[in-house]
Write a protein that holds these residues in place. Structure first.
Motif, mmCIF file in Angstrom:
data_model
loop_
_atom_site.group_PDB
_atom_site.id
_atom_site.type_symbol
_atom_site.label_atom_id
_atom_site.label_comp_id
_atom_site.label_asym_id
_atom_site.label_seq_id
_atom_site.Cartn_x
_atom_site.Cartn_y
_atom_site.Cartn_z
ATOM 1 N N MET A 197 26.430 38.652 46.947
ATOM 2 C CA MET A 197 25.792 39.887 46.499
ATOM 3 C C MET A 197 24.403 39.653 45.922
ATOM 4 O O MET A 197 23.537 40.516 46.003
ATOM 5 C CB MET A 197 26.674 40.591 45.470
ATOM 6 C CG MET A 197 27.889 41.280 46.061
ATOM 7 S SD MET A 197 28.791 42.281 44.854
ATOM 8 C CE MET A 197 29.605 41.005 43.903
ATOM 9 N N SER A 198 24.185 38.475 45.334
ATOM 10 C CA SER A 198 22.884 38.176 44.744
ATOM 11 C C SER A 198 21.966 37.413 45.694
ATOM 12 O O SER A 198 20.904 36.959 45.288
ATOM 13 C CB SER A 198 23.068 37.375 43.446
ATOM 14 O OG SER A 198 23.781 36.179 43.691
ATOM 15 N N SER B 84 34.649 36.954 33.929
ATOM 16 C CA SER B 84 33.659 37.137 34.987
ATOM 17 C C SER B 84 33.937 38.399 35.798
ATOM 18 O O SER B 84 33.020 39.160 36.128
ATOM 19 C CB SER B 84 33.658 35.913 35.907
ATOM 20 O OG SER B 84 32.781 36.091 36.990
ATOM 21 N N ARG B 85 35.205 38.652 36.091
ATOM 22 C CA ARG B 85 35.544 39.841 36.879
ATOM 23 C C ARG B 85 35.220 41.118 36.113
ATOM 24 O O ARG B 85 34.767 42.108 36.696
ATOM 25 C CB ARG B 85 37.019 39.809 37.281
ATOM 26 C CG ARG B 85 37.387 40.875 38.295
ATOM 27 C CD ARG B 85 38.820 40.737 38.755
ATOM 28 N NE ARG B 85 39.050 39.517 39.491
ATOM 29 C CZ ARG B 85 38.716 39.345 40.774
ATOM 30 N NH1 ARG B 85 38.120 40.327 41.434
ATOM 31 N NH2 ARG B 85 38.981 38.211 41.385
ATOM 32 N N SER C 178 31.577 41.635 36.524
ATOM 33 C CA SER C 178 31.216 42.050 37.886
ATOM 34 C C SER C 178 31.580 43.506 38.128
ATOM 35 O O SER C 178 30.907 44.199 38.894
ATOM 36 C CB SER C 178 31.904 41.151 38.920
ATOM 37 O OG SER C 178 33.307 41.350 38.926
ATOM 38 N N CYS D 148 26.358 41.001 38.051
ATOM 39 C CA CYS D 148 26.778 39.957 38.980
ATOM 40 C C CYS D 148 26.203 38.588 38.622
ATOM 41 O O CYS D 148 26.898 37.572 38.740
ATOM 42 C CB CYS D 148 26.369 40.338 40.402
ATOM 43 S SG CYS D 148 27.166 41.838 41.008
ATOM 44 N N ALA E 122 28.459 35.388 37.623
ATOM 45 C CA ALA E 122 28.406 34.127 38.367
ATOM 46 C C ALA E 122 28.083 32.959 37.450
ATOM 47 O O ALA E 122 28.617 31.852 37.618
ATOM 48 C CB ALA E 122 27.370 34.231 39.482
ATOM 49 N N ASN F 227 31.733 35.719 46.394
ATOM 50 C CA ASN F 227 31.325 37.118 46.522
ATOM 51 C C ASN F 227 30.114 37.430 45.646
ATOM 52 O O ASN F 227 29.192 38.152 46.059
ATOM 53 C CB ASN F 227 32.483 38.037 46.150
ATOM 54 C CG ASN F 227 33.632 37.970 47.138
ATOM 55 O OD1 ASN F 227 33.464 37.502 48.262
ATOM 56 N ND2 ASN F 227 34.802 38.405 46.726
ATOM 57 N N LEU F 228 30.105 36.879 44.440
ATOM 58 C CA LEU F 228 28.980 37.120 43.534
ATOM 59 C C LEU F 228 27.695 36.484 44.065
ATOM 60 O O LEU F 228 26.618 37.090 44.009
ATOM 61 C CB LEU F 228 29.307 36.558 42.144
ATOM 62 C CG LEU F 228 30.412 37.296 41.378
ATOM 63 C CD1 LEU F 228 30.826 36.508 40.146
ATOM 64 C CD2 LEU F 228 29.970 38.692 40.986
#
Length: 370
Positions: free
Chosen positions: A167-168, A117-118, A121, A126, A130, A163-164
């Motif tokens: 951001m979305s 996932s990282r 991202s 994103c 997620a 965080n994801l």
């Protein structure tokens, strides 16, 4: 970019490494990523030829993914991590008879999914990043029908997913993940700041920290903790005696909570107390300067910005506000000089974009200052 680690912090059901994998890990820990990658490719080629179904192939793929991630080849790293996670998932699904197809089956797979996932991202995907975490760590329910984090969810996975979501634009889901993170570790100060910024109630924020401190205090030396539950399941714990913390966490939480509720004077008082206890902490002094600038305490704000620069000349966070303050001071001093010398006033935000003759200095200056 956060450097991936190939070693688990506690038991993660990994098989013993082969001699070549051990050598590759030594090279990785010495930051010799090219050599590590070449050794791992030798090992991967040999495994595909001799034992294509061996679960230890996932270790080699993870090593290759770590090398790619550390050299900023995130798409390639994502492919390595995904392939490794699928091998681990299939292996433990066969061993344990798991029924859910996409849920993480071990802490080893959980770590791989977080890395996958990282990597996504880091290239801006994103939503896809997620989705991987949501499928791997579905939220459970307690007997009281309250949400709780997945058994293999870690602080890293919770903060990354929060965080994801943030951001979305999925604010509600981000709040839940940050709350889980704070329950898992009350010293996750980034979670405190993000919860305050997203509008979490101060009393809820303080209660989460208290419960987190109690859970942290019960952490046993074998590396297992009682699983975090939502705030509603911990009412009895919240009412008990508060656990001593190593830092003034409640003061820090109150400072940020009042700041994002626009209670600037109260927030300034909290940050003043914190900065007096920790006078060499640039982040505390910077936030104090921001608030003073908002309140119009320009000179004291400038002094605190200068203090941050003296503590760390490379500090960049928040310095755009310092640049704006310096411009304001420059224009104010230039205006004062021009009024004394020639009766002309320069100002930045004039609709005319230039000078205007001052017929009545005192009256017009007062109007323009407003």
């Amino acid at each position: 970019m956060t450097q991936p680690t190939m070693l688990s912090q506690h038991h993660d059901e990994r098989p013993q490494r082969t001699p070549l994998q051990t050598q590759a890990c030594r090279l990785f820990n010495a930051n010799q990523f090219k050599s590590c990658e070449l050794i791992a490719l030798f090992e991967l080629s040999q495994m595909k030829e001799r034992s294509p179904g061996d679960v230890r192939m996932a270790i080699t793929l993870e090593i290759l993914g770590d090398c790619a991630a550390n050299t900023e080849r995130n798409r390639q790293a994502n492919d390595y991590y995904r392939d490794a996670a699928e091998i681990v998932h299939s292996y433990f699904q066969r061993e344990g008879g798991r029924t859910r197809e996409e849920e993480a089956t071990s802490s080893w797979e959980a770590g791989l999914r977080v890395k996958e996932s990282r990597a996504l991202s880091n290239v801006g995907s994103c939503i896809e990043a997620a989705a991987i975490l949501e499928r791997s760590f579905p939220r459970g329910r307690t007997s009281g029908k309250q949400r709780q984090p997945h058994a293999y969810a870690t602080l890293e996975s919770l903060m990354l997913l929060g965080n994801l979501h943030s951001m979305s634009g999925r604010v509600t889901d981000a709040l839940v993940e940050y709350k889980f993170a704070l329950l898992k570790d009350p010293y996750a100060l980034e979670a405190v700041e993000r919860l305050a910024k997203l509008g979490c109630d101060e009393s809820t924020l303080l209660a989460l920290m208290d419960v987190g401190l109690k859970r942290l205090a019960t952490y046993d030396k074998r590396g297992s903790t009682e699983e975090a539950s939502m705030l509603e399941d911990s009412k009895d714990e919240e009412q008990s005696t508060k656990t001593e913390s190593l830092l003034p966490l409640r003061e820090y939480a109150q400072a940020h909570s009042t700041l994002h509720r626009n209670q600037l004077t109260s927030s300034l008082n909290h940050f003043t107390i914190l900065s007096s206890q920790y006078p060499h902490h640039p982040h505390l002094i910077l936030l104090k300067a921001h608030i003073q600038q908002e309140l119009g305490h320009i000179l004291t704000a400038e002094q605190n910005y200068q203090r941050v620069r003296s503590l760390d000349i490379h500090w960049m966070e928040g310095m755009d506000r310092y640049a704006h303050l310096l411009f304001q001071l420059r224009m104010s001093r230039k205006n004062a000089f021009m009024l004394q010398q020639g009766g002309y006033l320069h100002y930045q935000y004039s609709c005319h974009g230039g000078r205007e003759k001052m017929e009545n200095d005192s009256v017009t200056c007062g109007v323009l200052d407003e």
